[in-house]
Write a protein that holds these residues in place. Structure first.
Motif, mmCIF file in Angstrom:
data_model
loop_
_atom_site.group_PDB
_atom_site.id
_atom_site.type_symbol
_atom_site.label_atom_id
_atom_site.label_comp_id
_atom_site.label_asym_id
_atom_site.label_seq_id
_atom_site.Cartn_x
_atom_site.Cartn_y
_atom_site.Cartn_z
ATOM 1 N N LEU A 57 14.141 14.024 -6.211
ATOM 2 C CA LEU A 57 13.817 12.770 -6.897
ATOM 3 C C LEU A 57 14.762 11.648 -6.481
ATOM 4 C CD1 LEU A 57 12.220 11.127 -9.010
ATOM 5 C CD2 LEU A 57 13.767 12.007 -10.770
ATOM 6 N N ALA A 58 16.041 11.972 -6.291
ATOM 7 C CA ALA A 58 17.005 10.920 -5.918
ATOM 8 C C ALA A 58 16.591 10.258 -4.605
ATOM 9 C CB ALA A 58 18.408 11.507 -5.816
ATOM 10 N N SER A 59 16.200 11.056 -3.606
ATOM 11 C CA SER A 59 15.771 10.454 -2.325
ATOM 12 C C SER A 59 14.532 9.587 -2.511
ATOM 13 C CB SER A 59 15.470 11.531 -1.277
ATOM 14 O OG SER A 59 16.672 12.026 -0.740
ATOM 15 N N CYS A 60 13.609 10.054 -3.343
ATOM 16 C CA CYS A 60 12.398 9.255 -3.602
ATOM 17 C C CYS A 60 12.771 7.904 -4.182
ATOM 18 C CB CYS A 60 11.476 9.974 -4.585
ATOM 19 S SG CYS A 60 10.762 11.487 -3.940
ATOM 20 N N LEU A 61 13.631 7.930 -5.189
ATOM 21 C CA LEU A 61 14.029 6.678 -5.842
ATOM 22 C C LEU A 61 14.783 5.776 -4.873
ATOM 23 C CD1 LEU A 61 15.279 8.159 -9.240
ATOM 24 C CD2 LEU A 61 13.146 6.902 -8.849
ATOM 25 N N ILE A 62 15.630 6.383 -4.062
ATOM 26 C CA ILE A 62 16.414 5.588 -3.106
ATOM 27 C C ILE A 62 15.482 4.943 -2.079
ATOM 28 C CG2 ILE A 62 18.079 5.801 -1.203
ATOM 29 C CD1 ILE A 62 19.522 7.945 -3.027
ATOM 30 N N ILE A 63 14.505 5.708 -1.585
ATOM 31 C CA ILE A 63 13.591 5.161 -0.570
ATOM 32 C C ILE A 63 12.723 4.048 -1.152
ATOM 33 C CG2 ILE A 63 11.564 5.651 0.878
ATOM 34 C CD1 ILE A 63 12.737 8.492 1.314
ATOM 35 N N GLN A 64 12.100 4.315 -2.287
ATOM 36 C CA GLN A 64 11.143 3.328 -2.803
ATOM 37 C C GLN A 64 11.809 2.258 -3.656
ATOM 38 O OE1 GLN A 64 8.050 2.546 -2.067
ATOM 39 N NE2 GLN A 64 8.299 0.847 -3.490
ATOM 40 N N ASP A 65 12.494 2.688 -4.705
ATOM 41 C CA ASP A 65 13.026 1.708 -5.670
ATOM 42 C C ASP A 65 14.185 0.903 -5.107
ATOM 43 O OD1 ASP A 65 11.421 1.859 -7.876
ATOM 44 O OD2 ASP A 65 12.632 3.323 -8.942
ATOM 45 N N LEU A 66 15.020 1.518 -4.286
ATOM 46 C CA LEU A 66 16.178 0.774 -3.781
ATOM 47 C C LEU A 66 15.908 0.157 -2.407
ATOM 48 C CD1 LEU A 66 19.315 2.912 -4.821
ATOM 49 C CD2 LEU A 66 17.925 1.369 -6.195
ATOM 50 N N MET A 67 15.601 0.987 -1.412
ATOM 51 C CA MET A 67 15.492 0.453 -0.042
ATOM 52 C C MET A 67 14.275 -0.450 0.135
ATOM 53 S SD MET A 67 16.575 3.887 2.019
ATOM 54 C CE MET A 67 18.304 4.387 2.090
ATOM 55 N N THR A 68 13.101 0.064 -0.192
ATOM 56 C CA THR A 68 11.882 -0.720 0.033
ATOM 57 C C THR A 68 11.859 -1.962 -0.851
ATOM 58 O OG1 THR A 68 10.718 1.304 0.641
ATOM 59 C CG2 THR A 68 9.355 -0.612 0.123
ATOM 60 N N ARG B 278 5.967 9.395 5.423
ATOM 61 C CA ARG B 278 6.153 10.804 5.783
ATOM 62 C C ARG B 278 7.500 11.305 5.239
ATOM 63 N NH1 ARG B 278 8.034 12.418 10.456
ATOM 64 N NH2 ARG B 278 7.833 10.339 11.358
ATOM 65 N N HIS B 279 8.539 10.506 5.409
ATOM 66 C CA HIS B 279 9.857 10.917 4.890
ATOM 67 C C HIS B 279 9.817 11.023 3.364
ATOM 68 C CE1 HIS B 279 11.470 10.690 8.827
ATOM 69 N NE2 HIS B 279 11.377 9.372 8.924
ATOM 70 N N PHE B 280 9.119 10.089 2.759
ATOM 71 C CA PHE B 280 9.014 10.114 1.292
ATOM 72 C C PHE B 280 8.333 11.410 0.850
ATOM 73 C CE2 PHE B 280 7.332 9.275 -2.862
ATOM 74 C CZ PHE B 280 8.294 8.489 -3.475
ATOM 75 N N SER B 281 7.259 11.757 1.533
ATOM 76 C CA SER B 281 6.532 12.989 1.171
ATOM 77 C C SER B 281 7.400 14.228 1.365
ATOM 78 C CB SER B 281 5.260 13.131 2.022
ATOM 79 O OG SER B 281 4.338 12.162 1.626
ATOM 80 N N THR B 282 8.251 14.192 2.377
ATOM 81 C CA THR B 282 9.180 15.305 2.579
ATOM 82 C C THR B 282 10.111 15.416 1.373
ATOM 83 O OG1 THR B 282 9.117 14.946 4.960
ATOM 84 C CG2 THR B 282 10.967 16.249 4.134
ATOM 85 N N ILE C 135 0.859 -1.202 0.000
ATOM 86 C CA ILE C 135 0.000 0.000 0.000
ATOM 87 C C ILE C 135 0.894 1.250 0.000
ATOM 88 C CG2 ILE C 135 -1.706 1.342 1.316
ATOM 89 C CD1 ILE C 135 -2.721 -1.403 2.452
ATOM 90 N N MET C 136 1.916 1.204 0.867
ATOM 91 C CA MET C 136 2.835 2.341 0.910
ATOM 92 C C MET C 136 3.495 2.547 -0.447
ATOM 93 S SD MET C 136 6.349 2.954 3.025
ATOM 94 C CE MET C 136 7.278 1.950 1.875
ATOM 95 N N ALA C 137 3.858 1.434 -1.092
ATOM 96 C CA ALA C 137 4.532 1.525 -2.394
ATOM 97 C C ALA C 137 3.629 2.190 -3.436
ATOM 98 C CB ALA C 137 4.958 0.132 -2.855
ATOM 99 N N ILE C 138 2.349 1.825 -3.434
ATOM 100 C CA ILE C 138 1.412 2.454 -4.382
ATOM 101 C C ILE C 138 1.408 3.969 -4.177
ATOM 102 C CG2 ILE C 138 -1.036 2.748 -4.981
ATOM 103 C CD1 ILE C 138 -1.503 -0.116 -4.138
ATOM 104 N N GLU C 139 1.333 4.362 -2.911
ATOM 105 C CA GLU C 139 1.281 5.800 -2.615
ATOM 106 C C GLU C 139 2.601 6.481 -3.013
ATOM 107 O OE1 GLU C 139 -0.163 6.778 1.254
ATOM 108 O OE2 GLU C 139 -1.959 5.540 1.044
ATOM 109 N N ASN C 140 3.714 5.823 -2.702
ATOM 110 C CA ASN C 140 5.011 6.422 -3.049
ATOM 111 C C ASN C 140 5.161 6.586 -4.560
ATOM 112 O OD1 ASN C 140 5.765 6.552 -0.376
ATOM 113 N ND2 ASN C 140 7.167 4.830 -0.443
ATOM 114 N N TYR C 141 4.906 5.503 -5.294
ATOM 115 C CA TYR C 141 5.068 5.587 -6.757
ATOM 116 C C TYR C 141 4.154 6.664 -7.329
ATOM 117 C CZ TYR C 141 8.074 1.482 -7.171
ATOM 118 O OH TYR C 141 9.126 0.609 -7.084
ATOM 119 N N SER C 142 2.926 6.717 -6.823
ATOM 120 C CA SER C 142 1.973 7.694 -7.367
ATOM 121 C C SER C 142 2.421 9.118 -7.070
ATOM 122 C CB SER C 142 0.576 7.454 -6.779
ATOM 123 O OG SER C 142 0.207 6.114 -6.995
ATOM 124 N N GLU C 143 2.936 9.320 -5.868
ATOM 125 C CA GLU C 143 3.360 10.671 -5.476
ATOM 126 C C GLU C 143 4.612 11.118 -6.237
ATOM 127 O OE1 GLU C 143 3.619 13.186 -1.265
ATOM 128 O OE2 GLU C 143 4.331 11.135 -1.304
#
Ligand SMILES: [Fe+2]
Ligand SMILES: [Fe+2]
Length: 277
Positions: free
Chosen positions: A120-131, A109-113, A48-56
């Motif tokens: 964009l790099a932090s977003c990709l690192i949080i979702q695509d790499l870490m998660t 919350r961190h992703f939204s920040t 669920i978190m991933a859906i929200e992250n990718y969409s955001e």
């Protein structure tokens, strides 16, 4: 009123015979199904978190192709939720259909920040790499040690998550080539916020998930999937180190980050030293 868990399938789809069959043929005790309900519910929360992250993340994507790709990734995560939900129905245990554990909300919350900072790099690192790396470790474990039904389903989801990681690696490699210092800084920022949250979930103790699932928290044992917490944490650490390495980060940047994971608990110091070298 809060929704608890899913039991919405038509009665004819709610076969308990599949569970009885597994208990018969594969000698799986009830405690095993409790453990899978717990892991599966937490996996659904991650999805669920991933859906929200990718969409955001879509508006931050630099071109139409990558926007389409991110939406496709989000769509694949929706299928994982449905697949895990159907597993629970087939095996007659509850699966949550919402996020329960607070760590997922913290990561969101961190992703939204990062989105607000147009980072964009932090977003990709949080979702695509870490998660995605943690999802890979989770589905790989279920694929290896689950019953035949769970294992086949985990293997199908794993294929998507491996692809998501590859997409992320390519994206980050591109950004690193353009702006190494900026992306290194994004990694440091994301690592200290997100990795403690993700690692704290490699555990069978929870805040309130077991209560919501009506299972006894203290009775969960990873022995039911022939694993233990230390082993899983080391596997997760190895996978994370490999991801950072494949993304092309300089070991001088990653070594202190890996070292810092000692404070997350549960990872043997010797192993951390080796990973950081
Ligand atoms: Fe997924
Ligand atoms: Fe994914």
């Amino acid at each position: 009123m809060t929704e608890t868990a899913t039991h919405t399938a038509p009665a004819d789809l709610r076969s308990t015979s599949r569970r009885a069959e597994l208990q018969d043929k594969e000698a799986k005790p009830d405690s095993y199904f409790n453990l899978i309900a717990y892991i599966g519910s937490n996996a659904i929360a991650g999805e669920i978190m991933a859906i929200e992250n990718y969409s955001e993340m879509v508006p931050l994507m630099p071109d139409t192709e990558s926007k389409i790709e991110a939406v496709k990734q989000a769509h694949e995560e929706t299928k994982h939720i449905l697949m895990l939900g159907s597993l629970g129905r087939r095996h007659d245990y509850n699966m949550m259909r919402e996020i329960v554990e607070p760590q997922w909300f913290n990561i969101r919350r961190h992703f939204s920040t990062a989105v607000a900072n147009k980072d964009l790099a932090s977003c990709l690192i949080i979702q695509d790499l870490m998660t995605e790396t943690m999802a890979i470790v989770l589905y790989r474990t279920l694929g290896r040690e689950g019953d035949s039904d769970t294992s086949a389903l985990a293997a199908r989801i794993l294929e998507d998550e491996l692809e998501h990681l590859e997409i992320g690696l390519k994206r980050i490699q591109g950004l690193l080539a353009e702006d190494p210092e900026g992306v290194n800084e994004s990694l440091r920022w994301a690592h200290h916020r997100v990795m403690p949250e993700l690692f704290s979930m490699v555990s069978t103790s929870c805040h309130s998930l077991c209560d919501r699932l009506n299972i006894d928290c203290g009775s969960l044992s990873l022995g039911d999937i022939k694993s233990d917490i230390d082993e899983l944490r080391i596997e997760a650490l190895d996978a994370y180190v490999e991801t950072l390495d494949r993304a092309g980060f300089d070991p001088e940047v990653t070594a202190p980050l890996i070292e810092s994971m000692q404070s997350y608990g549960g990872i043997p110091t010797v192993k951390l030293g080796a990973a950081a070298n």
